[in-house]
Design an enzyme around this catalytic site. Sequence first.
Site, mmCIF file in Angstrom:
data_model
loop_
_atom_site.group_PDB
_atom_site.id
_atom_site.type_symbol
_atom_site.label_atom_id
_atom_site.label_comp_id
_atom_site.label_asym_id
_atom_site.label_seq_id
_atom_site.Cartn_x
_atom_site.Cartn_y
_atom_site.Cartn_z
ATOM 1 N N GLU A 165 0.807 -1.242 0.000
ATOM 2 C CA GLU A 165 0.000 0.000 0.000
ATOM 3 C C GLU A 165 0.834 1.285 0.000
ATOM 4 O O GLU A 165 0.341 2.357 0.318
ATOM 5 C CB GLU A 165 -1.005 0.099 1.173
ATOM 6 C CG GLU A 165 -1.642 -1.135 1.730
ATOM 7 C CD GLU A 165 -2.321 -2.041 0.732
ATOM 8 O OE1 GLU A 165 -1.598 -2.937 0.233
ATOM 9 O OE2 GLU A 165 -3.512 -1.905 0.450
ATOM 10 N N TYR A 167 3.473 1.924 1.999
ATOM 11 C CA TYR A 167 4.060 2.251 3.300
ATOM 12 C C TYR A 167 5.584 1.995 3.281
ATOM 13 O O TYR A 167 6.131 1.563 2.265
ATOM 14 C CB TYR A 167 3.379 1.433 4.408
ATOM 15 C CG TYR A 167 1.962 1.899 4.715
ATOM 16 C CD1 TYR A 167 1.719 3.192 5.152
ATOM 17 C CD2 TYR A 167 0.873 1.038 4.559
ATOM 18 C CE1 TYR A 167 0.426 3.628 5.432
ATOM 19 C CE2 TYR A 167 -0.424 1.464 4.833
ATOM 20 C CZ TYR A 167 -0.638 2.761 5.268
ATOM 21 O OH TYR A 167 -1.914 3.201 5.545
ATOM 22 N N ARG A 567 -24.886 25.597 -8.844
ATOM 23 C CA ARG A 567 -24.858 27.057 -8.695
ATOM 24 C C ARG A 567 -23.602 27.517 -7.956
ATOM 25 O O ARG A 567 -23.081 28.582 -8.220
ATOM 26 C CB ARG A 567 -26.118 27.527 -7.960
ATOM 27 C CG ARG A 567 -27.400 27.241 -8.737
ATOM 28 C CD ARG A 567 -28.631 27.549 -7.924
ATOM 29 N NE ARG A 567 -28.617 26.799 -6.662
ATOM 30 C CZ ARG A 567 -29.534 26.906 -5.718
ATOM 31 N NH1 ARG A 567 -30.563 27.721 -5.877
ATOM 32 N NH2 ARG A 567 -29.459 26.197 -4.624
ATOM 33 N N LYS A 571 -15.008 23.580 -7.449
ATOM 34 C CA LYS A 571 -14.976 22.217 -8.001
ATOM 35 C C LYS A 571 -16.280 21.475 -7.730
ATOM 36 O O LYS A 571 -16.808 21.551 -6.615
ATOM 37 C CB LYS A 571 -13.801 21.482 -7.346
ATOM 38 C CG LYS A 571 -13.270 20.336 -8.140
ATOM 39 C CD LYS A 571 -11.903 19.911 -7.644
ATOM 40 C CE LYS A 571 -11.973 19.206 -6.302
ATOM 41 N NZ LYS A 571 -10.738 18.664 -5.818
HETATM 42 P P1 NAP Z 1 -27.496 17.171 -2.410
HETATM 43 O O1 NAP Z 1 -26.262 16.395 -2.205
HETATM 44 O O2 NAP Z 1 -27.942 18.105 -1.363
HETATM 45 O O3 NAP Z 1 -27.315 17.948 -3.774
HETATM 46 C C1 NAP Z 1 -28.296 18.776 -4.290
HETATM 47 C C2 NAP Z 1 -27.723 19.523 -5.495
HETATM 48 O O4 NAP Z 1 -28.741 20.356 -6.012
HETATM 49 C C3 NAP Z 1 -26.566 20.403 -5.174
HETATM 50 O O5 NAP Z 1 -25.629 20.294 -6.225
HETATM 51 C C4 NAP Z 1 -27.149 21.829 -5.123
HETATM 52 O O6 NAP Z 1 -26.093 22.629 -5.584
HETATM 53 C C5 NAP Z 1 -28.346 21.707 -6.063
HETATM 54 N N1 NAP Z 1 -29.501 22.503 -5.647
HETATM 55 C C6 NAP Z 1 -30.052 22.603 -4.401
HETATM 56 N N2 NAP Z 1 -31.135 23.391 -4.431
HETATM 57 C C7 NAP Z 1 -31.298 23.791 -5.710
HETATM 58 C C8 NAP Z 1 -32.228 24.617 -6.359
HETATM 59 N N3 NAP Z 1 -33.211 25.198 -5.696
HETATM 60 N N4 NAP Z 1 -32.083 24.826 -7.684
HETATM 61 C C9 NAP Z 1 -31.087 24.250 -8.363
HETATM 62 N N5 NAP Z 1 -30.155 23.456 -7.793
HETATM 63 C C10 NAP Z 1 -30.258 23.222 -6.484
HETATM 64 O O7 NAP Z 1 -28.712 16.203 -2.663
HETATM 65 P P2 NAP Z 1 -28.909 14.943 -3.607
HETATM 66 O O8 NAP Z 1 -27.926 14.888 -4.706
HETATM 67 O O9 NAP Z 1 -30.349 14.994 -3.940
HETATM 68 O O10 NAP Z 1 -28.654 13.746 -2.658
HETATM 69 C C11 NAP Z 1 -29.516 13.522 -1.548
HETATM 70 C C12 NAP Z 1 -28.758 12.844 -0.463
HETATM 71 O O11 NAP Z 1 -28.472 11.499 -0.841
HETATM 72 C C13 NAP Z 1 -27.442 13.538 -0.253
HETATM 73 O O12 NAP Z 1 -27.468 14.263 0.951
HETATM 74 C C14 NAP Z 1 -26.426 12.469 -0.284
HETATM 75 O O13 NAP Z 1 -25.702 12.394 0.930
HETATM 76 C C15 NAP Z 1 -27.173 11.169 -0.497
HETATM 77 N N6 NAP Z 1 -26.488 10.471 -1.559
HETATM 78 C C16 NAP Z 1 -25.273 9.993 -1.290
HETATM 79 C C17 NAP Z 1 -24.572 9.369 -2.264
HETATM 80 C C18 NAP Z 1 -23.213 8.798 -1.976
HETATM 81 O O14 NAP Z 1 -22.591 8.291 -2.878
HETATM 82 N N7 NAP Z 1 -22.721 8.830 -0.757
HETATM 83 C C19 NAP Z 1 -25.095 9.230 -3.531
HETATM 84 C C20 NAP Z 1 -26.356 9.745 -3.778
HETATM 85 C C21 NAP Z 1 -27.033 10.378 -2.772
HETATM 86 P P3 NAP Z 1 -26.181 24.189 -5.803
HETATM 87 O O15 NAP Z 1 -27.029 24.686 -4.675
HETATM 88 O O16 NAP Z 1 -24.778 24.671 -5.779
HETATM 89 O O17 NAP Z 1 -26.787 24.351 -7.143
#
Ligand code: NAP
Length: 676
Positions: A165, A167, A567, A571
């Site tokens: 890994e 190390y 928005r 990154k």
């Molecule tokens: P999220 O992670 O909160 O992302 C929501 C995205 O939508 C953000 O990019 C946000 O970025 C954008 N957004 C929020 N409000 C908006 C609006 N009014 N208009 C336009 N864009 C908006 O939620 P999610 O992708 O729905 O995921 C839900 C949950 O599932 C997450 O909290 C996550 O932890 C979980 N999840 C986890 C994984 C994983 O691999 N660990 C995979 C899928 C889901 P901006 O506000 O910058 O535009």
Amino acid sequence: MPYPHLLKPLDLGFTTLKNRVIMGSMHTGLEDIANSHKRMAAFYEARAKGGCGLIVTGGFAPNKESVVVQGGPIFDNEIEAQKHRIITEAVHAHGAKIVVQLLHTGRYAYSKNLVAPSAIKAPINPYTPREMTEEDIQRTISDYAQCAAMCVLAGYDGVEIMGSEGYLINQFIALRTNQRTDRWGGAFENRIRFALEVVRAVRARAGQNFIIIFRLSMLDLVEGGSTWDEVVALAKELEKAGVSIINTGIGWHEARVPTIATMVPRAAYTAVTRRMMGQVKIPLISTNRINDPAVADAVIARGDSDLVSMARPFLADAEFVNKAAAGRPETINTCIGCNQACLDHVLVGNITSCLVNPFACHELEVQVEATTTPQRMAVVGAGPAGMAAATLLAERGHQVTLFDAAADVGGQFNLARKIPGKEEFGETLRYFRNRLDALKVDLQFNRPVSADDLKGYAHVVLATGIVPRTPAIDGIHHPKVTSYIDLIEGRKQAGKRVAIIGAGGIGFDVAELLSHASPHSDDPASPVNLEAYQKEWGIDVQYGDVRGGLTAPQMPAAVREIWLLQRKTGKLGEGLARTTGWARRLLLQKRDVHMLGGVEYRKIDDAGLHIAIDGKEQVLDVDTVVVCAGQDPRRDLVQGLDALGIAYTLVGGADVAAELDAKRAIAQATEVALEL
Ligand code: NAP
Ligand code: FAD
Ligand code: SF4
């Protein structure tokens, strides 16, 4: 006997392992807590009791420079050895063996006192190491031996010398990190001298009846790593130096190839160990993404290795081996390779646990006690939170009804499992479904529940999840627009040019789904997935003279042009998990997905999605706009329950949707079910 190859004992001459199952080393964070030996004993004892043949502990440092982080545990004295006796006695009481991993991090140490063969900084560490002097090297070799002697005193059956890994020992072996010109660098014979001297010193101090496992980097996956001939030559020298078993190491920590994440197909690397079979006479262990007894048994049956190491599967289910031996593999709580509660915790200094088993590493703190007042309980919603609450309430003796509007358990996990590389999530549904049946939970599917339906229950656990957010963008109801749910469930199809609004976890998953061009199988062990994974990441397990086993990635032709948008400036994917986010981002980059931040959404119409970045307007001429803009809690039953005076507790997405994931949903539901 089920799994006859996996469960067959292995005679090492001076001792016998009761089966071929190794619990691989995991740094749980318990090692870093002062006087946590009782907690470690409880953690390892549960796995020994669960049938594991040989346990490898988390890494212990032989001296102060070798610690993972400043102040980390050093195992070098008799007082410490006496404290460890509680661990070895607990494990031995169940007929299992236990060895300590001796870990010198070298240039990976997150401290200012780090040392390495050469003063070359690791790309994943802000600190630059000091080049070891001859005196440093000699002292370090005797520190390894002293540590091994303390392991004997503590009653351990042996040690695993971490030689992979990336190390310290690996750093001596590879040209990438060893540019010395003395007898410890340069020619291959010089670069492997440190590894061999460590083994010889450990064998001399610990005696013959002591297991020495050497974790050998068989595939470095970094430029300037070893050639295959060098790996084989080193294995032969290690055997001569007194190693009892060779374990397989895959990939340095700085490698830009995911090697254990859920996107890695099951048993993806056992072919590497197979190449070593027959080159040495001592037994070999294969590793990486083996999480199922049938897969593990097949690995040994087809001659890929003599033993199989599984680490995270023992966080997910301490009883893994006993359940397999009893012919009940369907009752195993399978590790889904998410890293969310294990490796992601360790990287931020939290105690390891498990998304699907929040009891892991908390064996002493949390006890499941039968209720003294059994009651009728309703759980509404059979997603991760609801499944966890219903099973635990039933286990504690309550009479539980679990309702869901859908036809089966799973909630959003039914969407997650359809994302390529997340097929394992289906295993969690299989586990809970079987557990609910075994506990005789009354399952009411296809039942969208109203508050009135819940009259007569002593308590209601509201696990109704979320409602996807619909952003207020002009034209959001245009026919080009689809929700991620309709898209993943196949009710709507995406065109050739797609914009994804929102780059959170779901936005990334949708981009993965829509950009996935390789042939795909729902079987996480499928050779189809394996071939696609190896090609996309440029992995050559049959490597020869090319150092490190890397080859040029072969990307299939793009199936769509995709824009992933947010928005926020900066990154994309910054909020993704530490140990897997980089790989998900890199994969989308390889597939030419456009990732745009600082986006203002103007409108959606027949021309596409109108956006502005830094005030500059542009139209993304897309056929489909997928909305992945986050979620809000689904709480439509709350008002009715309040009006009827029915007691309830909100869990999972129904409680807080922001930053919700299944780890929080399951952990919170578990806490609630322990209290009721
Ligand atoms: P999220 O992670 O909160 O992302 C929501 C995205 O939508 C953000 O990019 C946000 O970025 C954008 N957004 C929020 N409000 C908006 C609006 N009014 N208009 C336009 N864009 C908006 O939620 P999610 O992708 O729905 O995921 C839900 C949950 O599932 C997450 O909290 C996550 O932890 C979980 N999840 C986890 C994984 C994983 O691999 N660990 C995979 C899928 C889901 P901006 O506000 O910058 O535009
Ligand atoms: P949900 O899973 O949303 O379940 C709620 C359930 O309640 C549903 O089955 C619904 O039918 C039911 N329900 C609602 N109202 C009623 C009613 N009135 N009557 C009856 N039933 C009702 N999380 C991670 O941790 N890691 C990941 O990698 C990950 N990847 C994901 C990928 C995708 C594509 C998606 C969509 C989600 C992903 N998630 C991931 C998020 C994870 O699935 C959720 O955090 C988790 O499912 C939330 O669990 P929950 O039980 O609170 O709610
Ligand atoms: Fe496996 Fe995820 Fe649990 Fe870690 S948190 S042990 S990867 S299921």
